[in-house]
Design an enzyme around this catalytic site. Structure first.
Site, mmCIF file in Angstrom:
data_model
loop_
_atom_site.group_PDB
_atom_site.id
_atom_site.type_symbol
_atom_site.label_atom_id
_atom_site.label_comp_id
_atom_site.label_asym_id
_atom_site.label_seq_id
_atom_site.Cartn_x
_atom_site.Cartn_y
_atom_site.Cartn_z
ATOM 1 N N GLN A 153 37.020 95.987 -24.034
ATOM 2 C CA GLN A 153 36.633 94.784 -24.792
ATOM 3 C C GLN A 153 35.203 94.938 -25.330
ATOM 4 O OE1 GLN A 153 37.733 90.999 -22.853
ATOM 5 N NE2 GLN A 153 39.014 92.164 -21.432
ATOM 6 N N ASP A 167 44.784 92.852 -17.467
ATOM 7 C CA ASP A 167 43.527 92.222 -17.892
ATOM 8 C C ASP A 167 42.981 91.253 -16.844
ATOM 9 O OD1 ASP A 167 41.341 91.515 -19.471
ATOM 10 O OD2 ASP A 167 42.470 90.074 -20.670
ATOM 11 N N TYR A 168 43.061 91.625 -15.571
ATOM 12 C CA TYR A 168 42.353 90.822 -14.560
ATOM 13 C C TYR A 168 40.853 90.918 -14.817
ATOM 14 C CZ TYR A 168 46.226 89.720 -11.426
ATOM 15 O OH TYR A 168 47.371 89.214 -10.872
ATOM 16 N N GLU A 169 40.162 89.753 -14.716
ATOM 17 C CA GLU A 169 38.725 89.723 -14.987
ATOM 18 C C GLU A 169 37.913 89.185 -13.807
ATOM 19 O OE1 GLU A 169 38.070 87.960 -18.857
ATOM 20 O OE2 GLU A 169 39.285 89.515 -19.813
ATOM 21 N N HIS A 170 38.605 88.708 -12.762
ATOM 22 C CA HIS A 170 37.928 88.200 -11.558
ATOM 23 C C HIS A 170 38.683 88.723 -10.345
ATOM 24 C CE1 HIS A 170 35.904 85.388 -14.291
ATOM 25 N NE2 HIS A 170 37.105 85.139 -14.794
#
Ligand SMILES: *[C@@H]1O[C@H](CO)[C@@H](O)[C@H](O)[C@H]1NC(C)=O
Length: 291
Positions: free
Chosen positions: A199, A139-142
């Site tokens: 998501q 769940d890396y988001e950046h």
């Protein structure tokens, strides 16, 4: 349909918001196929100072490790042993997340591919062994790298972790802002990705049930075709943040119902903090159990 043939999965993230919720607080419907908690998050950042620094794949838990302990994981699994008419109760670790204790963005920022993968395999294997975990969620988001670098590092990581622990359950958690990275990963490494925790709640408050179904179809039939794309419900109903209303998401799930391989929730902490009695979790599981 007898529950022994129900393979549908209910998953819920827990730990990121540091609430007092215990794993044994959330109701488990005996007739869902699988029930997964996803401990959030393991991060490759320092956590001790006010300016967290990346550690090049050396992961450690950022949840409250005095609260969500290996003993708590074991206790949850003991309470829900495998057997006829029982769901498989499993516990995962999620990697990355949005922020380090809301102090800094968690950036995917390897020094180089080989050293990051080596460190990540070793440190995540240690967490998996310590807590007797059953899976890993990404769940890396950046990102500080391009999608090609992310794809190679995460693809190699999942491949090596699955080789070390046969049966390890893997998932990825894209949303609209990050999906290009995850579509690249999916296209090259779908053989080591078991679930897509898209998501969908991130589409925003004005999303209708019909919008939600259209978004689901775009991901399940298009970008992540062939994958087990789960529906998503965020129980943070009174939040100032811009997420899909959980009642709308639940309504969309009931319309999609037979097509869904499962539903995931963000999060047990939010449900606990808002004193909802886990009613959304119970209704979603009832829907999955009635297949
Ligand atoms: C969680 O479990 C601990 C230890 O049994 C207990 O003290 C605490 O009250 C529980 N939390 C909730 C929200 O019930």
């Amino acid at each position: 349909m007898s529950s022994s043939t129900n393979r549908r999965v209910f998953r819920e993230y827990v730990g990121a918001q540091q609430s007092a919720v215990n794993l044994t607080d959330v109701p488990v419907n005996p007739n869902v196929g699988e029930f997964h908690f996803i401990l959030s998050f393991a991060i490759d950042y320092t956590t001790s100072d006010s300016a967290p620094q990346p550690t090049n794949g050396n992961f450690s838990p950022s949840w409250n490790t005095r609260h969500h302990t290996p003993e708590a994981v074991a206790g949850f699994k003991r309470r829900h042993p495998d057997g006829p008419n029982k769901p498989k109760a499993r516990v995962m670790v999620s990697v990355g997340g949005d922020s380090v204790m809301e102090r800094a963005n968690v950036l995917f920022s390897p020094v180089d591919e080989d050293s990051w993968v080596r460190n990540a395999v070793e440190s995540l294997s240690a967490i998996i062994n310590d807590y007797n975990l059953d899976g890993v969620d990404i769940d890396y988001e950046h990102f500080r790298t391009d999608a090609a670098m992310f794809t190679r590092c995460i693809g190699r990581l999942l491949t090596e972790l699955k080789a070390r622990k046969p049966g390890l359950i893997t998932s990825i958690a894209p949303y609209s802002d990050t999906e290009s990275y995850y579509i690249s990963l999916w296209n090259e490494y779908k053989n080591v990705i078991d679930y897509v925790n898209y998501q969908f709640y991130a589409y925003g408050r004005d999303t209708t049930d019909q919008d939600y179904i259209r978004y689901y179809n775009t991901q399940a039939n298009g970008n992540f075709a062939g994958g087990s794309v789960l529906a998503a419900i965020n129980t943070n109903s009174q939040a100032v943040i811009n997420i899909v209303n959980p009642d709308v998401a639940l309504q969309a799930c009931s319309e999609l119902n037979q097509r869904l391989p499962g539903i995931f929730f963000w999060s047990a902490d939010a449900s606990h903090n808002q004193n909802q009695g886990f009613t959304y979790e119970a209704r979603a599981q009832q829907m999955l159990a009635n297949n």
